[in-house]
Design a protein around this motif. Structure first.
Motif, PDB file in Angstrom:
ATOM      1  N   VAL A  27      38.314  77.178  24.231  1.00 46.31           N
ATOM      2  CA  VAL A  27      37.241  76.190  24.364  1.00 46.31           C
ATOM      3  C   VAL A  27      36.062  76.809  25.112  1.00 46.31           C
ATOM      4  CG1 VAL A  27      36.606  74.002  25.465  1.00 46.31           C
ATOM      5  CG2 VAL A  27      38.783  74.207  24.258  1.00 46.31           C
ATOM      6  N   PHE A  28      36.364  77.695  26.057  1.00 46.27           N
ATOM      7  CA  PHE A  28      35.328  78.382  26.826  1.00 46.27           C
ATOM      8  C   PHE A  28      35.235  79.855  26.421  1.00 46.27           C
ATOM      9  CE2 PHE A  28      36.454  74.990  30.031  1.00 46.27           C
ATOM     10  CZ  PHE A  28      35.289  74.255  29.832  1.00 46.27           C
ATOM     11  N   ARG A  29      35.338  80.107  25.120  1.00 48.53           N
ATOM     12  CA  ARG A  29      35.323  81.505  24.666  1.00 48.53           C
ATOM     13  C   ARG A  29      33.994  82.202  24.966  1.00 48.53           C
ATOM     14  NH1 ARG A  29      35.995  78.054  20.687  1.00 48.53           N
ATOM     15  NH2 ARG A  29      34.392  77.720  19.095  1.00 48.53           N
ATOM     16  N   GLU A  30      32.864  81.483  24.898  1.00 46.44           N
ATOM     17  CA  GLU A  30      31.585  82.132  25.195  1.00 46.44           C
ATOM     18  C   GLU A  30      31.486  82.541  26.661  1.00 46.44           C
ATOM     19  OE1 GLU A  30      31.770  79.164  23.691  1.00 46.44           O
ATOM     20  OE2 GLU A  30      30.966  79.432  21.663  1.00 46.44           O
ATOM     21  N   PRO A  31      31.798  81.652  27.625  1.00 45.94           N
ATOM     22  CA  PRO A  31      31.784  82.107  29.020  1.00 45.94           C
ATOM     23  C   PRO A  31      32.787  83.220  29.305  1.00 45.94           C
ATOM     24  CG  PRO A  31      31.722  79.707  28.924  1.00 45.94           C
ATOM     25  CD  PRO A  31      31.976  80.191  27.531  1.00 45.94           C
ATOM     26  N   ILE A  32      33.972  83.157  28.693  1.00 43.52           N
ATOM     27  CA  ILE A  32      34.964  84.213  28.909  1.00 43.52           C
ATOM     28  C   ILE A  32      34.440  85.540  28.370  1.00 43.52           C
ATOM     29  CG2 ILE A  32      37.236  85.039  28.161  1.00 43.52           C
ATOM     30  CD1 ILE A  32      38.211  82.135  28.339  1.00 43.52           C
ATOM     31  N   THR A  33      33.848  85.507  27.180  1.00 45.58           N
ATOM     32  CA  THR A  33      33.294  86.738  26.611  1.00 45.58           C
ATOM     33  C   THR A  33      32.187  87.288  27.491  1.00 45.58           C
ATOM     34  OG1 THR A  33      33.827  85.999  24.369  1.00 45.58           O
ATOM     35  CG2 THR A  33      32.180  87.742  24.580  1.00 45.58           C
ATOM     36  N   ARG A  34      31.332  86.421  27.983  1.00 47.40           N
ATOM     37  CA  ARG A  34      30.239  86.853  28.848  1.00 47.40           C
ATOM     38  C   ARG A  34      30.782  87.527  30.109  1.00 47.40           C
ATOM     39  NH1 ARG A  34      24.913  85.635  29.719  1.00 47.40           N
ATOM     40  NH2 ARG A  34      24.215  85.687  31.890  1.00 47.40           N
ATOM     41  N   TRP A  35      31.823  86.924  30.716  1.00 51.44           N
ATOM     42  CA  TRP A  35      32.401  87.501  31.926  1.00 51.44           C
ATOM     43  C   TRP A  35      33.066  88.839  31.627  1.00 51.44           C
ATOM     44  CZ3 TRP A  35      37.175  89.020  33.684  1.00 51.44           C
ATOM     45  CH2 TRP A  35      37.321  89.179  35.048  1.00 51.44           C
ATOM     46  N   GLY A 112      27.615  97.324  29.189  1.00 52.05           N
ATOM     47  CA  GLY A 112      28.676  96.332  29.222  1.00 52.05           C
ATOM     48  C   GLY A 112      29.965  96.921  28.675  1.00 52.05           C
ATOM     49  N   ARG A 113      30.959  96.082  28.505  1.00 50.49           N
ATOM     50  CA  ARG A 113      32.288  96.520  28.088  1.00 50.49           C
ATOM     51  C   ARG A 113      32.595  96.010  26.685  1.00 50.49           C
ATOM     52  NH1 ARG A 113      35.809  97.330  33.043  1.00 50.49           N
ATOM     53  NH2 ARG A 113      34.265  97.616  34.684  1.00 50.49           N
ATOM     54  N   GLU A 114      33.064  96.919  25.864  1.00 46.20           N
ATOM     55  CA  GLU A 114      33.471  96.530  24.506  1.00 46.20           C
ATOM     56  C   GLU A 114      34.754  95.708  24.609  1.00 46.20           C
ATOM     57  OE1 GLU A 114      35.814  97.177  20.791  1.00 46.20           O
ATOM     58  OE2 GLU A 114      35.943  98.755  22.300  1.00 46.20           O
ATOM     59  N   THR A 115      34.724  94.481  24.100  1.00 39.70           N
ATOM     60  CA  THR A 115      35.855  93.571  24.252  1.00 39.70           C
ATOM     61  C   THR A 115      35.801  92.484  23.199  1.00 39.70           C
ATOM     62  OG1 THR A 115      36.948  92.026  25.774  1.00 39.70           O
ATOM     63  CG2 THR A 115      34.561  92.173  25.916  1.00 39.70           C
ATOM     64  N   GLN A 116      36.985  91.939  22.864  1.00 38.55           N
ATOM     65  CA  GLN A 116      37.040  90.755  22.018  1.00 38.55           C
ATOM     66  C   GLN A 116      36.728  89.501  22.833  1.00 38.55           C
ATOM     67  OE1 GLN A 116      37.893  90.064  18.643  1.00 38.55           O
ATOM     68  NE2 GLN A 116      37.508  92.237  18.293  1.00 38.55           N
ATOM     69  N   GLY A 117      36.887  89.602  24.140  1.00 40.85           N
ATOM     70  CA  GLY A 117      36.558  88.482  24.998  1.00 40.85           C
ATOM     71  C   GLY A 117      37.346  87.233  24.641  1.00 40.85           C
ATOM     72  N   GLY A 118      36.658  86.100  24.697  1.00 37.22           N
ATOM     73  CA  GLY A 118      37.307  84.836  24.386  1.00 37.22           C
ATOM     74  C   GLY A 118      37.676  84.682  22.934  1.00 37.22           C
ATOM     75  N   SER A 398      55.672  80.538  31.604  1.00 42.31           N
ATOM     76  CA  SER A 398      55.060  81.370  32.645  1.00 42.31           C
ATOM     77  C   SER A 398      54.670  82.742  32.100  1.00 42.31           C
ATOM     78  CB  SER A 398      56.018  81.520  33.823  1.00 42.31           C
ATOM     79  OG  SER A 398      57.231  82.126  33.413  1.00 42.31           O
ATOM     80  N   GLY A 399      55.441  83.251  31.124  1.00 39.03           N
ATOM     81  CA  GLY A 399      55.123  84.558  30.551  1.00 39.03           C
ATOM     82  C   GLY A 399      53.794  84.574  29.829  1.00 39.03           C
ATOM     83  N   THR A 400      53.441  83.481  29.150  1.00 38.82           N
ATOM     84  CA  THR A 400      52.159  83.417  28.454  1.00 38.82           C
ATOM     85  C   THR A 400      51.005  83.447  29.448  1.00 38.82           C
ATOM     86  OG1 THR A 400      53.180  82.109  26.691  1.00 38.82           O
ATOM     87  CG2 THR A 400      50.787  82.108  26.806  1.00 38.82           C
ATOM     88  N   VAL A 401      51.174  82.747  30.571  1.00 33.92           N
ATOM     89  CA  VAL A 401      50.140  82.772  31.605  1.00 33.92           C
ATOM     90  C   VAL A 401      49.957  84.190  32.135  1.00 33.92           C
ATOM     91  CG1 VAL A 401      49.478  81.904  33.871  1.00 33.92           C
ATOM     92  CG2 VAL A 401      50.601  80.384  32.235  1.00 33.92           C
ATOM     93  N   LEU A 402      51.055  84.896  32.373  1.00 37.31           N
ATOM     94  CA  LEU A 402      50.976  86.276  32.860  1.00 37.31           C
ATOM     95  C   LEU A 402      50.329  87.185  31.816  1.00 37.31           C
ATOM     96  CD1 LEU A 402      54.388  86.758  34.685  1.00 37.31           C
ATOM     97  CD2 LEU A 402      52.109  86.905  35.694  1.00 37.31           C
ATOM     98  N   ALA A 403      50.633  86.954  30.543  1.00 35.13           N
ATOM     99  CA  ALA A 403      50.029  87.773  29.484  1.00 35.13           C
ATOM    100  C   ALA A 403      48.514  87.578  29.449  1.00 35.13           C
ATOM    101  CB  ALA A 403      50.651  87.419  28.139  1.00 35.13           C
ATOM    102  N   CYS A 404      48.065  86.339  29.608  1.00 35.19           N
ATOM    103  CA  CYS A 404      46.622  86.072  29.642  1.00 35.19           C
ATOM    104  C   CYS A 404      45.975  86.747  30.848  1.00 35.19           C
ATOM    105  CB  CYS A 404      46.359  84.572  29.674  1.00 35.19           C
ATOM    106  SG  CYS A 404      46.825  83.691  28.161  1.00 35.19           S
ATOM    107  N   ALA A 405      46.645  86.669  31.994  1.00 32.45           N
ATOM    108  CA  ALA A 405      46.126  87.339  33.182  1.00 32.45           C
ATOM    109  C   ALA A 405      46.083  88.852  32.973  1.00 32.45           C
ATOM    110  CB  ALA A 405      46.989  87.003  34.401  1.00 32.45           C
ATOM    111  N   GLY A 406      47.118  89.403  32.321  1.00 29.83           N
ATOM    112  CA  GLY A 406      47.124  90.831  32.030  1.00 29.83           C
ATOM    113  C   GLY A 406      45.970  91.245  31.139  1.00 29.83           C
TER     114      GLY A 406
END
Length: 514
Positions: A27-35, A112-118, A398-406
């Protein structure tokens, strides 16, 4: 019906936890990509160059760098401190440069950094990052989700009355109360989000009508879109081989701004340097919170690259369109939260988290009930089966949360110059996710939950610290620059850290009841 809800909910719930969490983040893919891009600010110049002059400088640069490219793309900055981006494609693939919009100077690469971001979260949400196979898996799971919702309402006959009853500290009863609570809260949202998700891909999930009417070749969907569209298709033009000079951008962009009624986002020069050259100018989407409407579509203007004549104009939010096309766009905007501004996005975000909690509590409730009432339904393998289910439960929540953090940590720890670094970031997501499954399989049940939740809390709360160490930017600097999106990403990460820490403490106090 109870058996269907129990087993169907459990099996689909494992992946649906990950699908809903990543969909919620998208839902916040644009802010995540920007960060994640961590683009350095250009700096606000004293006398910024006009947009037309900046674009002209960018095209002059492209003419020197890629005179034989099939297209040039120029992305205009949305903020005064952002760079202007130029893209082109040659034999080595797509290339890009960042340009100072005031001076026209090429900025250091990588900017900047090459990334798929959000966008990664969105892609995983509908395809599990597994191509067509994953796309079909998500479709089947979505249909299973509808079955679980309907059967859940039927099974829980007192679901709405139980909504007002929550009994903490009662073991299985508490988990059932929490499951009912999240179920009632999210029921309308889950029906809407699941139905619209299936509806917008109707031609893929139910392909036979499309094939019967339009054939099975790659252009079938394009022909369907042509029939649904209210306006005529863009004129097709071929290379002539006759050279032609680039047009002046200032008058062309001024005309595009007047036709589209707003600011511009991007322009694409097709077949640059040829007499068949065309310039496609894209408007910037209006702030949907100001319109009060679901349908908010940016306009596109197509110009002859030599004469500047208008070849095609798609007005913003067209009034004249077919019922089928309008219905499909409504479904898309409902599913992607493309209306209502940031308020609606936050409502979707909170609803998505509640939906994820519904599936998480359902899978946990299943194991609590089975541990208490197991009758050896799998024979000698019963204990092993439930141990495997327990490990999968832990990894899916909990594993999915850790994967996102990773994924976020990989973005900051991998070198900015690393080739194909976005692929390494995605690889880090899956490696961490797999590691959580192995950890849950080898550690005692309660210990696995506590350790993964505690580590997730530490990683989420530490993300702003890592950002400050690797980029020199932090919440304070984002707020000072009025970069609310990047600041929001870090504040949300801290909020996740607090929630995970509270969950870890709760599990530690009531280990045997989880």
């Amino acid at each position: 019906m109870g058996w269907l809800h129990t087993w169907g909910g459990l099996i689909t719930g494992w992946l649906l936890c990950a699908i809903f969490l990543t969909g919620t983040l998208s839902v916040f893919r644009e802010p995540i990509t920007r960060w994640m891009q961590a683009v350095p600010p250009v700096g606000a110049p004293a006398q910024p160059m006009a947009a037309g002059a900046s674009v002209q400088r960018a095209l002059d640069h492209l003419e020197l760098q890629a005179p034989k490219a099939r297209f040039w793309r120029v992305e205009l900055p949305a903020r005064p401190d952002e760079a202007l981006r130029v893209f082109w494609r040659d034999k080595g693939g797509e290339r890009q440069h960042a340009i100072d919009p005031a001076s026209g100077a090429v900025l250091p690469a990588p900017w900047g950094r090459e990334t798929q971001g959000g966008r990664f979260f969105m892609t995983f949400h509908y395809s599990l990052q597994a191509g067509l196979t994953g796309f079909w898996i998500v479709g089947v799971l979505s249909m299973g989700m509808l079955v679980a919702l309907v059967s859940g309402v039927i099974v829980h006959k007192r679901i709405f009355s139980d909504f007002f009853t929550f009994r903490p500290g009662k073991g299985q009863r508490s988990w059932l109360d929490a499951h009912n609570l999240f179920g009632v809260l999210t029921l309308p949202f889950l029906f809407m989000i699941t139905l619209t998700g299936l509806a917008i891909f109707y031609s893929s999930f139910i392909p036979l009508p499309l094939r019967a009417a339009y054939g099975g070749d790659e252009q079938a969907y394009e022909r369907l879109e042509h029939d649904l569209a209210a306006e005529a298709p863009a004129p097709r033009r071929k290379m002539t081989g006759t050279p032609a000079p680039l047009p002046r951008m200032e008058p062309l962009l001024a005309k595009a701004r007047a036709l589209l009624g707003g600011e511009l986002r991007m322009l694409v020069v097709e077949r640059p340097g040829d007499a068949s050259m065309a310039v496609r100018v894209f408007g910037r989407a209006m702030d949907d919170s100001d319109t009060g409407r679901i349908l908010n579509q940016p306009g596109v203007a197509l110009f002859d690259g030599v004469s500047g004549a208008v070849l095609q104009l798609k007005k913003p939010d067209p009034v004249e369109e077919s019922v089928g096309q309008a219905t499909h766009r409504v479904m898309e905007h409902l599913h992607y939260a493309r209306f209502g501004g940031w308020t609606m996005r936050w409502l979707y975000f909170m609803s998505g988290l509640a939906g994820t909690a519904l599936m998480a509590t359902g899978t946990i409730l299943y194991l609590i009930k089975r541990r208490q009432k197991s009758g050896g339904e799998f024979g000698a393998a019963t204990a092993g089966v439930y141990r495997c289910i327990d490990a999968i439960n832990t990894a899916s929540i909990s594993g999915t949360v850790l994967a996102c953090a990773g994924y976020f940590y990989a973005n900051r720890l991998l070198p900015a110059e690393l080739a194909a670094r976005s692929g390494w970031e995605i690889g880090a997501f899956f490696m961490v996710w797999l590691a959580t499954l192995v950890h849950a399989a080898v550690r005692p049940r309660a210990a696995a939950w506590i350790e993964q939740l505690a580590l997730g809390a530490l990683l989420c709360a530490g993300l702003p610290v890592l950002n400050a160490l690797t980029t020199g930017r932090h919440v304070g600097s984002y707020l000072a620059a009025a970069d609310w999106q990047s600041a929001g990403v870090e504040l949300t990460a801290i909020g996740f850290g607090v929630l995970l820490a509270m969950a870890a403490l709760k599990v530690r106090r009531n280990g045997r009841k989880t």
